[in-house]
Scaffold this active site. Structure first.
Site, PDB file in Angstrom:
ATOM      1  N   LYS A  13       0.829  -1.221   0.000  1.00  0.00           N
ATOM      2  CA  LYS A  13       0.000   0.000   0.000  1.00  0.00           C
ATOM      3  C   LYS A  13       0.858   1.264   0.000  1.00  0.00           C
ATOM      4  CE  LYS A  13      -1.986  -1.144   3.913  1.00  0.00           C
ATOM      5  NZ  LYS A  13      -1.254  -2.416   4.209  1.00  0.00           N
ATOM      6  N   ARG A  88      -9.723   0.670   8.561  1.00  0.00           N
ATOM      7  CA  ARG A  88      -9.244  -0.648   8.969  1.00  0.00           C
ATOM      8  C   ARG A  88     -10.325  -1.449   9.672  1.00  0.00           C
ATOM      9  NH1 ARG A  88      -3.477   0.492   9.032  1.00  0.00           N
ATOM     10  NH2 ARG A  88      -2.282  -1.376   9.420  1.00  0.00           N
ATOM     11  N   ARG A 127      11.645  -4.908   5.197  1.00  0.00           N
ATOM     12  CA  ARG A 127      11.302  -3.517   4.855  1.00  0.00           C
ATOM     13  C   ARG A 127      12.182  -2.523   5.601  1.00  0.00           C
ATOM     14  NH1 ARG A 127       5.157  -1.724   5.346  1.00  0.00           N
ATOM     15  NH2 ARG A 127       5.274  -2.530   7.473  1.00  0.00           N
ATOM     16  N   ARG A 161      11.159  -0.089  11.042  1.00  0.00           N
ATOM     17  CA  ARG A 161      10.092   0.094  12.027  1.00  0.00           C
ATOM     18  C   ARG A 161      10.231  -0.928  13.146  1.00  0.00           C
ATOM     19  NH1 ARG A 161       4.647   0.397   8.502  1.00  0.00           N
ATOM     20  NH2 ARG A 161       3.900  -0.651  10.380  1.00  0.00           N
ATOM     21  N   ARG A 172      -0.436  -8.518  13.719  1.00  0.00           N
ATOM     22  CA  ARG A 172      -1.028  -7.568  12.765  1.00  0.00           C
ATOM     23  C   ARG A 172      -1.818  -8.291  11.673  1.00  0.00           C
ATOM     24  NH1 ARG A 172       4.380  -4.721  11.515  1.00  0.00           N
ATOM     25  NH2 ARG A 172       3.286  -3.709   9.796  1.00  0.00           N
TER      26      ARG A 172
HETATM   27  P1  ADP Z   1       1.179  -1.477   7.572  1.00  0.00           P
HETATM   28  O1  ADP Z   1       1.547  -0.498   6.487  1.00  0.00           O
HETATM   29  O2  ADP Z   1       2.276  -2.453   7.809  1.00  0.00           O
HETATM   30  O3  ADP Z   1      -0.138  -2.114   7.356  1.00  0.00           O
HETATM   31  P2  ADP Z   1       0.578   0.876   9.141  1.00  0.00           P
HETATM   32  O4  ADP Z   1       1.756   1.758   9.052  1.00  0.00           O
HETATM   33  O5  ADP Z   1      -0.576   1.167   8.263  1.00  0.00           O
HETATM   34  O6  ADP Z   1       1.068  -0.632   8.922  1.00  0.00           O
HETATM   35  O7  ADP Z   1       0.049   0.839  10.642  1.00  0.00           O
HETATM   36  C1  ADP Z   1       0.896   0.571  11.737  1.00  0.00           C
HETATM   37  C2  ADP Z   1       0.051   0.409  12.992  1.00  0.00           C
HETATM   38  O8  ADP Z   1      -0.646   1.618  13.276  1.00  0.00           O
HETATM   39  C3  ADP Z   1      -1.029  -0.656  12.929  1.00  0.00           C
HETATM   40  O9  ADP Z   1      -0.534  -1.949  13.247  1.00  0.00           O
HETATM   41  C4  ADP Z   1      -2.041  -0.136  13.964  1.00  0.00           C
HETATM   42  O10 ADP Z   1      -1.614  -0.431  15.278  1.00  0.00           O
HETATM   43  C5  ADP Z   1      -1.954   1.364  13.784  1.00  0.00           C
HETATM   44  N1  ADP Z   1      -2.945   1.895  12.815  1.00  0.00           N
HETATM   45  C6  ADP Z   1      -2.668   2.481  11.617  1.00  0.00           C
HETATM   46  N2  ADP Z   1      -3.779   2.864  10.987  1.00  0.00           N
HETATM   47  C7  ADP Z   1      -4.812   2.509  11.808  1.00  0.00           C
HETATM   48  C8  ADP Z   1      -6.240   2.617  11.713  1.00  0.00           C
HETATM   49  N3  ADP Z   1      -6.840   3.164  10.631  1.00  0.00           N
HETATM   50  N4  ADP Z   1      -6.973   2.142  12.742  1.00  0.00           N
HETATM   51  C9  ADP Z   1      -6.409   1.594  13.826  1.00  0.00           C
HETATM   52  N5  ADP Z   1      -5.081   1.456  13.988  1.00  0.00           N
HETATM   53  C10 ADP Z   1      -4.280   1.908  12.982  1.00  0.00           C
HETATM   54  P1  ADP Z   2       2.234  -1.812   3.242  1.00  0.00           P
HETATM   55  O1  ADP Z   2       2.224  -0.298   3.183  1.00  0.00           O
HETATM   56  O2  ADP Z   2       1.018  -2.419   2.578  1.00  0.00           O
HETATM   57  O3  ADP Z   2       2.431  -2.338   4.627  1.00  0.00           O
HETATM   58  P2  ADP Z   2       4.797  -1.576   1.822  1.00  0.00           P
HETATM   59  O4  ADP Z   2       4.444  -0.770   0.621  1.00  0.00           O
HETATM   60  O5  ADP Z   2       5.532  -0.897   2.912  1.00  0.00           O
HETATM   61  O6  ADP Z   2       3.472  -2.338   2.387  1.00  0.00           O
HETATM   62  O7  ADP Z   2       5.636  -2.855   1.308  1.00  0.00           O
HETATM   63  C1  ADP Z   2       6.217  -3.770   2.237  1.00  0.00           C
HETATM   64  C2  ADP Z   2       7.615  -4.150   1.740  1.00  0.00           C
HETATM   65  O8  ADP Z   2       7.511  -4.951   0.568  1.00  0.00           O
HETATM   66  C3  ADP Z   2       8.486  -2.940   1.375  1.00  0.00           C
HETATM   67  O9  ADP Z   2       9.811  -3.193   1.810  1.00  0.00           O
HETATM   68  C4  ADP Z   2       8.402  -2.886  -0.159  1.00  0.00           C
HETATM   69  O10 ADP Z   2       9.629  -2.413  -0.718  1.00  0.00           O
HETATM   70  C5  ADP Z   2       8.145  -4.328  -0.554  1.00  0.00           C
HETATM   71  N1  ADP Z   2       7.198  -4.448  -1.678  1.00  0.00           N
HETATM   72  C6  ADP Z   2       6.124  -3.658  -1.955  1.00  0.00           C
HETATM   73  N2  ADP Z   2       5.479  -4.084  -3.062  1.00  0.00           N
HETATM   74  C7  ADP Z   2       6.157  -5.183  -3.509  1.00  0.00           C
HETATM   75  C8  ADP Z   2       5.977  -6.082  -4.628  1.00  0.00           C
HETATM   76  N3  ADP Z   2       4.977  -5.923  -5.500  1.00  0.00           N
HETATM   77  N4  ADP Z   2       6.883  -7.082  -4.755  1.00  0.00           N
HETATM   78  C9  ADP Z   2       7.897  -7.245  -3.865  1.00  0.00           C
HETATM   79  N5  ADP Z   2       8.121  -6.437  -2.803  1.00  0.00           N
HETATM   80  C10 ADP Z   2       7.254  -5.419  -2.613  1.00  0.00           C
END
Ligand code: ADP
Ligand code: ADP
Ligand code: ZN
Length: 217
Positions: A13, A88, A127, A161, A172
């Site tokens: 994302k 979420r 990541r 992170r 998660r």
């Molecule tokens: P990822 O990209 O790996 O899915 P995020 O950066 O979006 O993780 O979120 C990190 C953490 O922040 C989540 O595990 C949750 O604890 C919190 N969080 C983020 N967005 C939301 C939301 N919309 N509602 C509730 N908790 C959230």
């Molecule tokens: P999210 O925001 O959904 O948690 P990220 O965009 O941070 O996910 O992606 C998680 C990790 O996977 C990052 O280190 C990113 O560089 C890698 N990644 C993202 N998209 C792809 C893909 N299509 N193929 C392989 N690796 C990916």
């Protein structure tokens, strides 16, 4: 153009939101980034967020809804936004619909990044990002062109992170299945959910999303 990118942690994302931000000149609104900024600031909200994020749980809906409502009223959201990490829960999804309706607007695309569960732990534990500009990288899938130097800004400082460890990732993923995945039928029923293959390489995923946003799919 109001877009949601939906998918489990590690689906891509953030990576895709940053690319869309450039391509369509609308901001990425990442609730995770907002919460990490709060943690850094040491505010009460930040202290709460740190506990919740370390446990891999979700923050309360009312706080998150308020956070997004405040954010979408900023001038840079006048032409739309890309939501990354929000909504979420179905509660958040309903509140978002109401908030947009009140403002005379609505969602244009909800894009699901469909991925194989087994790939996610590796994606997340590999990541990292630039400590200076936030550009995202991966140990294996997205390395800088020159090792140790950020492509975007030339910085040599990177960070990981704290919640990107295997234990928290499992929690998660559970939170995603229990609380976030039920949003998919909510949007499917509204006829605005479109799925892309999140297992394709990063450029291909971008092409698929752009085709949807440009109305070619
Ligand atoms: P990822 O990209 O790996 O899915 P995020 O950066 O979006 O993780 O979120 C990190 C953490 O922040 C989540 O595990 C949750 O604890 C919190 N969080 C983020 N967005 C939301 C939301 N919309 N509602 C509730 N908790 C959230
Ligand atoms: P999210 O925001 O959904 O948690 P990220 O965009 O941070 O996910 O992606 C998680 C990790 O996977 C990052 O280190 C990113 O560089 C890698 N990644 C993202 N998209 C792809 C893909 N299509 N193929 C392989 N690796 C990916
Ligand atoms: Zn950088």
């Amino acid at each position: 153009m109001n877009i949601i990118l939906l998918g489990p942690p590690g689906a891509g994302k953030g990576t895709q939101a940053k690319r869309l931000e450039q391509a369509f000149a609308i901001p990425q609104l990442s609730t995770g980034d907002m919460l990490r900024a709060a943690v850094k600031s040491g505010s009460d909200l930040g202290q709460q967020a740190k506990r919740v994020m370390d446990a891999g749980e979700l923050m309360p809906d009312d706080l998150m809804v308020q956070m997004i409502e405040d954010r979408i009223q900023q001038p840079d959201c006048a032409n739309g936004f890309i939501l990354d990490g929000f909504p979420r829960t179905t509660e958040q999804a309903r509140a978002l619909d109401e908030m947009l309706a009140r403002r005379g607007t609505k969602l244009d695309h909800v894009i699901e990044l469909a991925v194989d569960e087994e790939a996610l732990v590796e994606r997340i534990t590999g990541r990292y990002s630039c400590a200076n500009c936030g550009a995202g990288y991966h140990d294996k899938y997205q390395t800088p062109k020159t090792e140790g130097v950020c492509d975007a800004c030339g910085s040599t400082e990177f960070k990981r992170r704290e919640d990107d460890n295997e234990d928290t990732v499992r929690a998660r993923l559970k939170a995603y299945h229990d609380q976030t995945a039920p949003i998919l039928p909510y949007y499917r029923d509204q006829g605005i959910l479109q799925k892309v293959d999140g297992m394709a390489d990063i450029d291909e995923v971008t092409r698929q999303i752009q085709a949807i946003v440009e109305g070619k799919r």
